[in-house]
Design an enzyme around this catalytic site. Structure first.
Site, PDB file in Angstrom:
ATOM      1  CG  ASP A  22      -2.066  -0.938   0.961  1.00  0.00           C
ATOM      2  OD1 ASP A  22      -2.912  -1.405   0.275  1.00  0.00           O
ATOM      3  OD2 ASP A  22      -2.855  -1.533   2.033  1.00  0.00           O
TER       4      ASP A  22
ATOM      5  CE  LYS B 193      -7.726  -0.023  -4.215  1.00  0.00           C
ATOM      6  NZ  LYS B 193      -6.537  -1.192  -3.688  1.00  0.00           N
TER       7      LYS B 193
ATOM      8  CG  MET C 177      -9.526   6.415   5.063  1.00  0.00           C
ATOM      9  SD  MET C 177      -9.395   4.609   3.716  1.00  0.00           S
ATOM     10  CE  MET C 177     -10.091   3.769   4.874  1.00  0.00           C
TER      11      MET C 177
END
Length: 263
Positions: free
Chosen positions: A41, A62, A175
């Site tokens: 990641d 991402k 997030m």
């Protein structure tokens, strides 16, 4: 090393933990040392990748607002790698089974007949609670915790929305940076467990040398007071609930320390 001909390698979905390299599990660290190729990641720290100098490193992270690898493409690369390499590691921030889309990778690998194993990791919420020294649960105050994310894959359609009337006593939003004020406002308006003075703790880059903390209330968060504080380059965690309120014991101790400093 390359695998024997006509055999399939094994893929390990490994939790990298919250950030610090020494917070990965012993099993995860050993697998990194053995890996032929590591798909990692964007949030994995360089110190973590230093644990696998022998491996081919492939970034597939991402990041919000940045070019990223589509999930279907990641799935295909994992399958292709298992046909070429003996030990394949998919290194995911936190725990693979929490907001990591592990289900899609597991399905693709199993459909291709590839052996796969999940190695859990410490999720950021637990590391954040440890960092501030405050439990997410508290006798008589918080008997439930909910982990929430508003993030959606770029390939998903529609606008994400905060949960209306969340029922858990302590809420942890992953997030949630761009929706922080909206989250707070909706909780104030709709949640019976979270009023304007409910404590809020925001932590960025938990467990790393860049860790920062913002401590306030839902009313301040709803007013956008944290908007300028956020660092868009760091992952942020928003924790809400009365369990995060400084205890009377702590307040008394702080008062004693303050008086002694003045004296």
């Amino acid at each position: 090393m390359n695998k024997p001909k006509n055999t399939l390698g094994k893929v390990y979905l490994v939790g990298a933990g919250p950030g610090a390299a020494d917070l990965i599990t012993v099993r995860g660290a050993k697998l990194l040392e053995q890996a032929d190729i590591v798909f990692h990641d964007a949030l994995v720290e360089p110190e973590m990748l230093a644990l696998c100098p022998q491996a081919t490193l492939v970034p597939v992270g991402k990041r919000c607002g940045k070019l990223s690898s589509a999930q279907q493409f990641i799935n295909k690369r994992l399958v292709d790698a298992a046909r070429k390499y003996q030990t394949v590691v998919r290194l995911k921030g936190g725990d693979p089974m929490l907001f990591g889309r592990a289900d899609e990778e597991l399905k693709s690998l199993k459909d291709a007949g590839i052996e796969v194993e999940v190695v859990p990791g410490i999720t950021a919420a637990l590391a954040a609670a440890a960092s501030i020294g405050q439990s997410l649960t508290l006798r008589g105050i918080s008997r439930s915790v909910a982990f929430v994310t508003l993030a959606q894959a770029l390939e998903s359609a529609g606008e994400s929305k905060p949960l209306v009337n969340p029922t858990a006593d302590t809420l942890v939003y992953y997030m949630g940076r761009k929706d922080a004020a909206r989250i707070a406002q909706q909780l104030i308006e709709h949640s019976p467990n979270h009023g304007v003075d409910t404590p809020v703790q925001i932590l960025e880059a938990v467990s790393t040398p860049r860790e920062r903390q913002w401590s306030s209330t839902l009313s301040e968060l709803a007013a956008g007071k944290a908007d300028q504080w956020f660092d868009i380059s760091s992952p942020a965690l928003i924790m809400v609930g009365d369990a995060l309120r400084e205890s009377k014991v702590d307040q008394s101790q702080n008062a004693v320390e303050s008086k002694s400093k003045v004296a």
